[in-house]
Design an enzyme around this catalytic site. Sequence first.
Site, PDB file in Angstrom:
ATOM      1  NE  ARG A 103      -4.158  -1.815   2.100  1.00 33.69           N
ATOM      2  CZ  ARG A 103      -4.217  -2.792   3.005  1.00 33.69           C
ATOM      3  NH1 ARG A 103      -3.327  -2.834   3.991  1.00 33.69           N
ATOM      4  NH2 ARG A 103      -5.147  -3.703   2.936  1.00 33.69           N
ATOM      5  CE  LYS A 125      -2.626  12.379 -15.151  1.00 39.12           C
ATOM      6  NZ  LYS A 125      -3.029  12.651 -16.556  1.00 39.12           N
ATOM      7  CD  GLU A 166       4.108  15.166 -23.152  1.00 36.01           C
ATOM      8  OE1 GLU A 166       3.567  16.247 -22.848  1.00 36.01           O
ATOM      9  OE2 GLU A 166       3.490  14.089 -23.171  1.00 36.01           O
ATOM     10  CE  LYS A 199       2.810  16.202 -15.414  1.00 35.44           C
ATOM     11  NZ  LYS A 199       3.082  14.957 -16.156  1.00 35.44           N
ATOM     12  CD  GLU A 209      -6.084  14.172 -15.695  1.00 36.24           C
ATOM     13  OE1 GLU A 209      -6.849  13.715 -16.546  1.00 36.24           O
ATOM     14  OE2 GLU A 209      -4.895  13.840 -15.607  1.00 36.24           O
ATOM     15  CG  ASN A 217      -5.093  15.044 -19.994  1.00 37.77           C
ATOM     16  OD1 ASN A 217      -4.089  14.385 -19.737  1.00 37.77           O
ATOM     17  ND2 ASN A 217      -6.125  15.119 -19.161  1.00 37.77           N
ATOM     18  CG  HIS A 220      -1.384  13.841 -23.764  1.00 34.31           C
ATOM     19  ND1 HIS A 220      -0.837  15.079 -24.061  1.00 34.31           N
ATOM     20  CD2 HIS A 220      -0.391  13.142 -23.160  1.00 34.31           C
ATOM     21  CE1 HIS A 220       0.412  15.116 -23.640  1.00 34.31           C
ATOM     22  NE2 HIS A 220       0.706  13.961 -23.096  1.00 34.31           N
ATOM     23  CG  HIS A 236       3.843   9.861 -25.176  1.00 36.88           C
ATOM     24  ND1 HIS A 236       2.493   9.631 -25.006  1.00 36.88           N
ATOM     25  CD2 HIS A 236       4.119  11.012 -24.500  1.00 36.88           C
ATOM     26  CE1 HIS A 236       1.973  10.596 -24.256  1.00 36.88           C
ATOM     27  NE2 HIS A 236       2.930  11.443 -23.939  1.00 36.88           N
TER      28      HIS A 236
END
Length: 341
Positions: A103, A125, A166, A199, A209, A217, A220, A236
């Site tokens: 956890r 994320k 990006e 960011k 978010e 995004n 994205h 990506h």
Amino acid sequence: MESLTFGPLSTLPSLVEELNPHKVAFLTNMTVERLWLKKAFSGIENPIKIVIPDGEEYKSLETTMAIWKRLQEEGFTRKSLLIGLGGGVVTDIAGFVASTYMRGTLLGLVPTTLLAQVDAAIGGKTGVNFNGKNMIGTFYLPNFVLIAHETLSTLPDEEIRNGLGEVAKYALLDKKIYALIRNFKGIDEAIIRECALFKAEVVEKDPEERGLRRILNLGHTTGHAIEKLSNYRIKHGLAVSMGLMVASKVGEELYGFDSGKTEELLEKLGLPTKHPFGADEILREMALDKKAWYGKIVFVAPVEIGDVVVEEVAEEVLKRALEATSYDSGSGDSQKPEGSA
């Protein structure tokens, strides 16, 4: 704000010491192991080494389970530290493992690619791919992120270009970064710092978010669909670049945004402005995106440089934007990415 440190790899032992971990494990891939792991190990007592193969296809639950098993075997505890040393695949998996093992364990990230330094390693994320990009994941802020510019010295040109996708996104979101890119001569520490800090500031205001963070995004929703349709042969950052052009066409139709600014920016960075797929197949994938709230496509579109909106967009508007930015639209593009259809 998220704990960002800008400095050489030799800074790492002091960051580790501050956490006083029970054990330290490094997760990396085969390429980074050869180039940087020995230097990262320097000054850290008895580190555990976990090496995974290179590639997006290894960002999976199978890889995650193998790492969990190894940590168990090594006696890893909640007071142990997992350090992800690598690009976005490594930092995403490291974050997911750290957030789920017992956890939650201590987590440090040392991104070694441009894409990871300006984006993937920042913001908490985590995720693995499961019938789509990052479909299984968590929000889990690392205890530290060390951005060591030196690691870019061994990065292939194609990976620098990948990260620039990006960077272009941030340029559309922030006037200060846009001004830096207008005078682009090559990637430097100032650009990386401004993107990372932008960011981190957004994430601090909206860590899960629920509102503001959704602006990140931009490009994205389309980009992830393109990645999946190409079986991840299109990287990506290049897919995001294509997505930025689609978003700009949407912004042009709905809000009068000048999509020529985006096209000029992308061409300056050597990035693609067109995608290789049909509008209908991209729309099908976009509808499955995890950002499609209540089953509807939620889209980020620019109004002007430094200002975007996040809202549901009618399918016919998206379709026109996708058709206008396809190779089949009739205006050839010399930036067709390798591996595309």
